[in-house]
Design a protein around this motif. Structure first.
Motif, mmCIF file in Angstrom:
data_model
loop_
_atom_site.group_PDB
_atom_site.id
_atom_site.type_symbol
_atom_site.label_atom_id
_atom_site.label_comp_id
_atom_site.label_asym_id
_atom_site.label_seq_id
_atom_site.Cartn_x
_atom_site.Cartn_y
_atom_site.Cartn_z
ATOM 1 N N LYS A 287 0.787 -1.001 0.253
ATOM 2 C CA LYS A 287 -0.014 0.057 0.119
ATOM 3 C C LYS A 287 0.929 1.113 0.086
ATOM 4 O O LYS A 287 1.834 1.402 0.854
ATOM 5 N N ARG A 288 0.579 2.081 -0.948
ATOM 6 C CA ARG A 288 1.316 3.301 -0.968
ATOM 7 C C ARG A 288 0.887 4.239 -0.010
ATOM 8 O O ARG A 288 -0.612 4.713 0.022
ATOM 9 N N LEU A 289 1.557 4.920 0.878
ATOM 10 C CA LEU A 289 1.262 5.880 1.803
ATOM 11 C C LEU A 289 1.381 7.144 1.473
ATOM 12 O O LEU A 289 0.623 8.117 1.624
ATOM 13 N N ASP A 290 2.318 7.476 0.815
ATOM 14 C CA ASP A 290 2.736 8.982 0.156
ATOM 15 C C ASP A 290 3.872 8.518 -1.109
ATOM 16 O O ASP A 290 4.092 7.719 -1.474
ATOM 17 N N ILE A 291 4.161 9.828 -1.578
ATOM 18 C CA ILE A 291 4.948 9.343 -2.820
ATOM 19 C C ILE A 291 6.365 8.504 -2.729
ATOM 20 O O ILE A 291 6.383 7.846 -3.647
ATOM 21 N N ASN A 292 6.991 8.501 -1.479
ATOM 22 C CA ASN A 292 8.097 7.692 -1.233
ATOM 23 C C ASN A 292 7.953 6.630 -0.090
ATOM 24 O O ASN A 292 8.789 5.828 0.255
ATOM 25 N N THR A 293 6.681 6.702 0.472
ATOM 26 C CA THR A 293 6.516 5.881 1.722
ATOM 27 C C THR A 293 5.529 4.622 1.322
ATOM 28 O O THR A 293 4.518 5.014 0.980
ATOM 29 N N TRP A 294 5.692 3.256 1.434
ATOM 30 C CA TRP A 294 4.875 2.128 1.350
ATOM 31 C C TRP A 294 4.824 1.589 2.729
ATOM 32 O O TRP A 294 5.786 1.312 3.313
ATOM 33 N N GLU A 295 3.871 0.630 2.765
ATOM 34 C CA GLU A 295 3.547 -0.655 3.498
ATOM 35 C C GLU A 295 4.099 -1.582 2.664
ATOM 36 O O GLU A 295 3.425 -1.895 1.625
ATOM 37 N N TYR B 225 15.512 7.146 -4.329
ATOM 38 C CA TYR B 225 15.852 6.978 -5.749
ATOM 39 C C TYR B 225 16.095 8.259 -6.501
ATOM 40 O O TYR B 225 15.378 9.081 -6.097
ATOM 41 N N GLU B 226 16.536 8.218 -7.814
ATOM 42 C CA GLU B 226 16.505 9.344 -8.640
ATOM 43 C C GLU B 226 15.473 9.221 -9.852
ATOM 44 O O GLU B 226 15.422 8.051 -10.274
ATOM 45 N N GLY B 227 14.619 10.126 -9.872
ATOM 46 C CA GLY B 227 13.795 9.853 -11.108
ATOM 47 C C GLY B 227 12.388 9.661 -10.743
ATOM 48 O O GLY B 227 11.935 10.168 -9.573
ATOM 49 N N VAL B 228 11.805 8.699 -11.549
ATOM 50 C CA VAL B 228 10.119 8.504 -11.285
ATOM 51 C C VAL B 228 10.318 7.046 -10.658
ATOM 52 O O VAL B 228 10.709 6.254 -11.335
ATOM 53 N N PHE B 229 9.579 7.043 -9.560
ATOM 54 C CA PHE B 229 9.502 5.621 -8.963
ATOM 55 C C PHE B 229 8.667 4.811 -9.582
ATOM 56 O O PHE B 229 9.431 3.438 -9.860
ATOM 57 N N GLU B 230 7.871 5.098 -10.532
ATOM 58 C CA GLU B 230 7.200 3.841 -11.441
ATOM 59 C C GLU B 230 8.076 3.356 -12.217
ATOM 60 O O GLU B 230 8.018 2.120 -12.685
ATOM 61 N N GLU B 231 8.875 4.490 -12.777
ATOM 62 C CA GLU B 231 10.200 3.762 -13.853
ATOM 63 C C GLU B 231 11.179 3.019 -13.339
ATOM 64 O O GLU B 231 11.404 1.839 -13.906
ATOM 65 N N VAL B 232 11.592 3.209 -12.088
ATOM 66 C CA VAL B 232 12.540 2.545 -11.385
ATOM 67 C C VAL B 232 11.874 1.060 -11.146
ATOM 68 O O VAL B 232 12.408 0.001 -11.135
ATOM 69 N N LEU B 233 10.739 1.213 -10.492
ATOM 70 C CA LEU B 233 9.936 -0.202 -10.179
ATOM 71 C C LEU B 233 9.731 -1.098 -11.470
ATOM 72 O O LEU B 233 9.953 -2.149 -11.512
ATOM 73 N N GLU B 234 9.473 -0.488 -12.471
ATOM 74 C CA GLU B 234 9.208 -1.105 -13.945
ATOM 75 C C GLU B 234 10.507 -1.983 -14.252
ATOM 76 O O GLU B 234 10.557 -2.901 -14.765
ATOM 77 N N LYS B 235 11.615 -1.351 -14.008
ATOM 78 C CA LYS B 235 13.047 -1.921 -14.308
ATOM 79 C C LYS B 235 13.400 -2.886 -13.217
ATOM 80 O O LYS B 235 13.886 -4.058 -13.517
ATOM 81 N N THR C 73 3.585 -6.279 8.967
ATOM 82 C CA THR C 73 4.124 -5.444 7.588
ATOM 83 C C THR C 73 5.158 -4.379 8.120
ATOM 84 O O THR C 73 5.306 -4.300 9.364
ATOM 85 N N ARG C 74 5.820 -3.746 7.343
ATOM 86 C CA ARG C 74 6.794 -2.534 7.517
ATOM 87 C C ARG C 74 6.437 -1.321 6.892
ATOM 88 O O ARG C 74 5.810 -1.390 5.725
ATOM 89 N N ILE C 75 6.514 -0.283 7.390
ATOM 90 C CA ILE C 75 6.648 0.939 6.745
ATOM 91 C C ILE C 75 7.958 1.206 6.365
ATOM 92 O O ILE C 75 8.700 1.591 7.148
ATOM 93 N N VAL C 76 8.014 1.459 5.076
ATOM 94 C CA VAL C 76 9.569 1.865 4.522
ATOM 95 C C VAL C 76 9.519 3.085 3.800
ATOM 96 O O VAL C 76 8.468 3.379 2.964
ATOM 97 N N ARG C 77 10.701 3.823 3.684
ATOM 98 C CA ARG C 77 10.770 4.872 2.782
ATOM 99 C C ARG C 77 11.778 4.704 1.880
ATOM 100 O O ARG C 77 12.972 4.056 2.015
ATOM 101 N N PHE C 78 11.553 4.961 0.569
ATOM 102 C CA PHE C 78 12.269 4.536 -0.733
ATOM 103 C C PHE C 78 12.968 5.790 -1.024
ATOM 104 O O PHE C 78 12.537 6.863 -1.127
#
Length: 345
Positions: free
Chosen positions: A87-95, A137-147, A130-135
């Protein structure tokens, strides 16, 4: 009113009936049809056109599965870690769910790929595992994730999927799900075109499927179970079209338990919908009074899950448990890549 127990929703399923691969073409899977009078018919999925009428609304979930599985290592020791984005909590933070869990303690850092993606554990949810983590990265998260990410297949699918597009619906559009809304996997573009040509309105809502959807219920008194919330959206145009169809006595048929949960979450007591977006943790089990739905397209679900409970609520407990017994006897294929059921009220 009957007090429902977890054991009420159990059935025995031979392992060989758990579908490991999708059938080709998509619409050639089997379809069990449960008619309003309780009659059961056995068809092929593409025959669904025959059960839809002009003016009906067919409501599909256009959420797209993201590559939510990340394989990485601990920054200090290099030991293995697996993240599953929940679950995405904000732009860089996920559960996230982690494996092995004990490695992902608060403050620990992890790297993925060649360091293009890094993560730090901010908090451990002991109750949820579960864990709450902050990611980072450089650029767009979706593009990094796609890779770097992989599509997470359910644990009961043991075989590698050669064509990952088969775990997406042909109409998937809005990225965000950790698992596919599998009832929609049976539709082809040609079948949707045939349905439209019959005068059926095809409408789209969005619900991002979280892993909690498939989580077995652990409490015997099911009323004590707490649902994970999932993000959904329904537009004003879709709400208006469904309201208009209902006014003219037309049917609303949801494709999948996810579409069903969106419609029932957005409805008032009179069954009227309005545009809405947000998080829903609606828990539907027998005794629930449906406000919008007249039909449901769904796959055959795992025992002891909230999905099974929802289907029993819609189709009637005895009727659905009997249908599952028949499905096992007739060797229907079960779960994500399995066959489908159409329930009409």
């Amino acid at each position: 009113m009957r007090k429902w127990k977890l054991s009420d929703f159990h059935y025995d399923l031979p392992d060989e009936l758990i579908a490991q691969k999708p059938v080709e073409p998509r619409d050639s899977s089997r379809l069990m049809v449960i008619l309003p009078d309780g009659t059961i018919e056995h068809r092929i999925f593409r025959d669904i056109v025959e059960y839809l009428n002009e003016g009906d609304c067919l409501v599909l979930n256009n959420s797209k599965v993201i590559p939510a599985r990340l394989i990485g290592q601990r920054e200090d020791t290099g030991s293995f870690i697996e993240f599953l984005l929940v679950k995405r909590l904000d732009i860089n933070t996920w559960e996230v769910m982690t494996r092995p869990g004990k490695k992902a303690r608060r403050g620990r850092k992890f790297i993925f790929g060649n360091g293009e993606l890094k993560a730090k554990v901010l908090h451990v949810n002991q109750d949820e595992g579960t864990r709450i983590v902050r990611f980072y990265y450089e650029g767009v998260f979706e593009e990094v994730l796609e890779k770097l990410g992989k599509i997470p297949l359910p644990p009961y699918i043991k075989e590698e999927l050669e064509d990952l597009s088969r775990y997406q619906t042909v109409y998937s559009k809005v990225p965000g799900s950790a698992a596919a809304p599998t009832a929609g996997l049976h539709f082809t573009e040609e079948l949707l075109k045939k349905i439209e040509e019959k005068g059926v309105e095809i409408l789209y809502v969005t619900l991002h499927v979280g892993l909690g959807t498939f989580k077995p219920v652990k409490v015997e008194n099911i009323e004590e179970h707490r649902m994970h919330d999932e993000y959904y959206e329904i537009s004003q145009e879709v709400a208006d079209r469904i309201n208009k169809a209902k006014e003219f006595g037309k049917r609303v048929i949801a494709v999948g338990t996810t579409s069903c949960r969106v419609l029932e979450s957005c409805s008032d007591e009179n069954g009227r919908l309005k545009a809405k977006k947000g998080w829903t943790d609606i828990f539907i089990y027998p005794g629930y009074e449906f406000k919008v739905l007249d039909g449901l397209v769904t796959n055959f679900h795992l025992p002891d899950t909230t999905l099974m409970m929802l289907v029993c609520a819609f189709g009637g407990y005895e009727r659905i448990m009997n249908a599952y017994k028949i499905a096992v006897e007739m060797k229907y294929r079960f779960f994500s890549f399995g066959d489908a059921m159409l329930i009409l009220r």
